[in-house]
Scaffold this motif. Structure first.
Motif, PDB file in Angstrom:
ATOM      1  N   GLY A  24       0.809  -1.217   0.000  1.00  0.00           N
ATOM      2  CA  GLY A  24       0.000   0.000   0.000  1.00  0.00           C
ATOM      3  C   GLY A  24       0.836   1.257   0.000  1.00  0.00           C
ATOM      4  N   ARG A  25       0.261   2.306  -0.535  1.00  0.00           N
ATOM      5  CA  ARG A  25       0.967   3.599  -0.612  1.00  0.00           C
ATOM      6  C   ARG A  25       0.788   4.432   0.655  1.00  0.00           C
ATOM      7  NH1 ARG A  25       2.816   4.981  -5.769  1.00  0.00           N
ATOM      8  NH2 ARG A  25       2.073   3.560  -7.375  1.00  0.00           N
ATOM      9  N   GLN A  26      -0.296   4.194   1.375  1.00  0.00           N
ATOM     10  CA  GLN A  26      -0.568   4.931   2.606  1.00  0.00           C
ATOM     11  C   GLN A  26      -0.239   4.041   3.798  1.00  0.00           C
ATOM     12  OE1 GLN A  26      -4.625   6.203   2.476  1.00  0.00           O
ATOM     13  NE2 GLN A  26      -4.409   7.187   0.499  1.00  0.00           N
ATOM     14  N   PRO A  27       0.119   4.631   4.938  1.00  0.00           N
ATOM     15  CA  PRO A  27       0.506   3.824   6.093  1.00  0.00           C
ATOM     16  C   PRO A  27      -0.614   2.933   6.640  1.00  0.00           C
ATOM     17  CG  PRO A  27       1.109   6.128   6.411  1.00  0.00           C
ATOM     18  CD  PRO A  27       0.312   6.057   5.165  1.00  0.00           C
ATOM     19  N   HIS A  28      -1.868   3.361   6.559  1.00  0.00           N
ATOM     20  CA  HIS A  28      -2.943   2.617   7.214  1.00  0.00           C
ATOM     21  C   HIS A  28      -4.040   2.165   6.266  1.00  0.00           C
ATOM     22  CE1 HIS A  28      -1.067   3.539  10.990  1.00  0.00           C
ATOM     23  NE2 HIS A  28      -1.038   4.804  10.654  1.00  0.00           N
ATOM     24  N   CYS A  35     -11.744  -3.089  -7.711  1.00  0.00           N
ATOM     25  CA  CYS A  35     -12.936  -2.252  -7.510  1.00  0.00           C
ATOM     26  C   CYS A  35     -12.658  -0.923  -6.832  1.00  0.00           C
ATOM     27  CB  CYS A  35     -13.985  -3.024  -6.707  1.00  0.00           C
ATOM     28  SG  CYS A  35     -13.495  -3.379  -4.999  1.00  0.00           S
ATOM     29  N   GLY A  36     -11.438  -0.713  -6.346  1.00  0.00           N
ATOM     30  CA  GLY A  36     -11.095   0.549  -5.694  1.00  0.00           C
ATOM     31  C   GLY A  36     -11.472   0.616  -4.226  1.00  0.00           C
ATOM     32  N   ALA A  37     -11.937  -0.496  -3.648  1.00  0.00           N
ATOM     33  CA  ALA A  37     -12.320  -0.506  -2.232  1.00  0.00           C
ATOM     34  C   ALA A  37     -11.096  -0.261  -1.348  1.00  0.00           C
ATOM     35  CB  ALA A  37     -12.959  -1.831  -1.864  1.00  0.00           C
ATOM     36  N   THR A  38     -11.309   0.455  -0.253  1.00  0.00           N
ATOM     37  CA  THR A  38     -10.242   0.684   0.707  1.00  0.00           C
ATOM     38  C   THR A  38     -10.020  -0.579   1.530  1.00  0.00           C
ATOM     39  OG1 THR A  38     -10.788   3.028   0.840  1.00  0.00           O
ATOM     40  CG2 THR A  38      -9.506   2.111   2.659  1.00  0.00           C
ATOM     41  N   LEU A  39      -8.769  -0.974   1.676  1.00  0.00           N
ATOM     42  CA  LEU A  39      -8.391  -2.157   2.436  1.00  0.00           C
ATOM     43  C   LEU A  39      -7.617  -1.705   3.663  1.00  0.00           C
ATOM     44  CD1 LEU A  39      -7.103  -4.203  -0.630  1.00  0.00           C
ATOM     45  CD2 LEU A  39      -9.342  -4.433   0.491  1.00  0.00           C
ATOM     46  N   ARG A  40      -8.014  -2.222   4.823  1.00  0.00           N
ATOM     47  CA  ARG A  40      -7.389  -1.799   6.087  1.00  0.00           C
ATOM     48  C   ARG A  40      -6.879  -3.005   6.867  1.00  0.00           C
ATOM     49  NH1 ARG A  40      -8.253   3.455   6.253  1.00  0.00           N
ATOM     50  NH2 ARG A  40     -10.153   4.340   5.430  1.00  0.00           N
ATOM     51  N   SER A  91       0.081  -5.026  10.380  1.00  0.00           N
ATOM     52  CA  SER A  91       0.902  -3.816  10.393  1.00  0.00           C
ATOM     53  C   SER A  91       2.279  -4.163  10.927  1.00  0.00           C
ATOM     54  CB  SER A  91       0.256  -2.700  11.220  1.00  0.00           C
ATOM     55  OG  SER A  91       0.152  -3.085  12.561  1.00  0.00           O
ATOM     56  N   ILE A  92       3.233  -3.412  10.442  1.00  0.00           N
ATOM     57  CA  ILE A  92       4.624  -3.615  10.832  1.00  0.00           C
ATOM     58  C   ILE A  92       5.258  -2.242  11.039  1.00  0.00           C
ATOM     59  CG2 ILE A  92       5.428  -3.678   8.430  1.00  0.00           C
ATOM     60  CD1 ILE A  92       7.460  -5.807   9.312  1.00  0.00           C
ATOM     61  N   ALA A  93       6.112  -2.127  12.027  1.00  0.00           N
ATOM     62  CA  ALA A  93       6.834  -0.872  12.252  1.00  0.00           C
ATOM     63  C   ALA A  93       8.172  -0.967  11.539  1.00  0.00           C
ATOM     64  CB  ALA A  93       7.039  -0.632  13.740  1.00  0.00           C
ATOM     65  N   LEU A  94       8.381  -0.091  10.579  1.00  0.00           N
ATOM     66  CA  LEU A  94       9.639  -0.088   9.838  1.00  0.00           C
ATOM     67  C   LEU A  94      10.699   0.647  10.651  1.00  0.00           C
ATOM     68  CD1 LEU A  94       8.215   0.627   6.290  1.00  0.00           C
ATOM     69  CD2 LEU A  94       8.903  -1.554   7.272  1.00  0.00           C
ATOM     70  N   PRO A  95      11.876   0.048  10.788  1.00  0.00           N
ATOM     71  CA  PRO A  95      12.880   0.628  11.680  1.00  0.00           C
ATOM     72  C   PRO A  95      13.433   1.977  11.241  1.00  0.00           C
ATOM     73  CG  PRO A  95      13.794  -1.246  10.511  1.00  0.00           C
ATOM     74  CD  PRO A  95      12.331  -1.180  10.176  1.00  0.00           C
ATOM     75  N   THR A  96      13.577   2.208   9.949  1.00  0.00           N
ATOM     76  CA  THR A  96      14.188   3.470   9.517  1.00  0.00           C
ATOM     77  C   THR A  96      13.243   4.653   9.672  1.00  0.00           C
ATOM     78  OG1 THR A  96      13.591   2.954   7.244  1.00  0.00           O
ATOM     79  CG2 THR A  96      15.823   2.408   7.931  1.00  0.00           C
ATOM     80  N   SER A  97      11.984   4.449   9.340  1.00  0.00           N
ATOM     81  CA  SER A  97      11.037   5.570   9.443  1.00  0.00           C
ATOM     82  C   SER A  97      10.321   5.606  10.790  1.00  0.00           C
ATOM     83  CB  SER A  97       9.991   5.474   8.329  1.00  0.00           C
ATOM     84  OG  SER A  97       9.207   4.308   8.509  1.00  0.00           O
ATOM     85  N   ARG A  98      10.368   4.499  11.516  1.00  0.00           N
ATOM     86  CA  ARG A  98       9.692   4.372  12.816  1.00  0.00           C
ATOM     87  C   ARG A  98       8.204   4.649  12.708  1.00  0.00           C
ATOM     88  NH1 ARG A  98      13.922   6.251  17.431  1.00  0.00           N
ATOM     89  NH2 ARG A  98      15.669   5.163  16.545  1.00  0.00           N
ATOM     90  N   ARG A  99       7.639   4.261  11.582  1.00  0.00           N
ATOM     91  CA  ARG A  99       6.202   4.413  11.356  1.00  0.00           C
ATOM     92  C   ARG A  99       5.614   3.056  11.002  1.00  0.00           C
ATOM     93  NH1 ARG A  99       6.919   9.804   8.033  1.00  0.00           N
ATOM     94  NH2 ARG A  99       6.873  11.237   9.775  1.00  0.00           N
ATOM     95  N   ALA A 100       4.370   2.866  11.375  1.00  0.00           N
ATOM     96  CA  ALA A 100       3.680   1.622  11.041  1.00  0.00           C
ATOM     97  C   ALA A 100       3.259   1.639   9.575  1.00  0.00           C
ATOM     98  CB  ALA A 100       2.469   1.443  11.938  1.00  0.00           C
ATOM     99  N   ARG A 101       3.304   0.476   8.943  1.00  0.00           N
ATOM    100  CA  ARG A 101       2.865   0.293   7.556  1.00  0.00           C
ATOM    101  C   ARG A 101       2.040  -0.972   7.492  1.00  0.00           C
ATOM    102  NH1 ARG A 101       5.872   1.601   2.893  1.00  0.00           N
ATOM    103  NH2 ARG A 101       4.052   0.665   1.910  1.00  0.00           N
TER     104      ARG A 101
END
Length: 121
Positions: A24-28, A35-40, A91-101
């Motif tokens: 995904g392009r967005q973190p969450h 179909c373009g549905a949002t996946l979370r 979800s996973i926390a990436l070590p370099t950015s310290r953000r969840a993806r």
């Protein structure tokens, strides 16, 4: 005596290798390509992934919701390993950015195409 190259080789299935792979392009949120549905996070998804024979990394360019997922790899590419996996978004926390993806989790193989199958790209 074995060479160092033989000792460092690791054999893993695509489901093992792609577990935890960020998507995904967005973190969450991600988007179903059908179909373009949002996946979370926790949604059941299907992912198309590929790796060329000379590449190190897998690419996961397509995610599908349950309703849009194909059953097979429709036109395999010669020289690439292609898989269709079913699972959940985690979800996973990436070590370099310290953000969840978002990432792939609880994977099972739905379809497989080896590098000797298909047509030239």
């Amino acid at each position: 005596m074995e060479s160092l190259e033989d000792e460092s080789a690791v054999v893993a299935t695509p489901t093992q290798t792609l577990a935890g792979h960020p998507v995904g392009r967005q973190p969450h949120a991600a988007v179903c390509i059908g179909c373009g549905a949002t996946l979370r996070e926790t949604d059941i998804v299907f992912a198309y992934a590929s790796r060329c024979a000379d590449a190190v990394q897998w690419a996961v360019p397509r995610l599908f919701c349950h309703g849009c997922a194909p059953d097979t790899i429709r036109s395999p590419t010669l020289g690439a390993t292609e898989v269709l996996l079913g699972g959940r978004l985690g979800s996973i926390a990436l070590p370099t950015s310290r953000r969840a993806r978002l990432c792939l989790a609880e994977l099972s193989l739905r379809a497989f195409s080896g590098p000797t199958e298909g047509c030239s790209p």
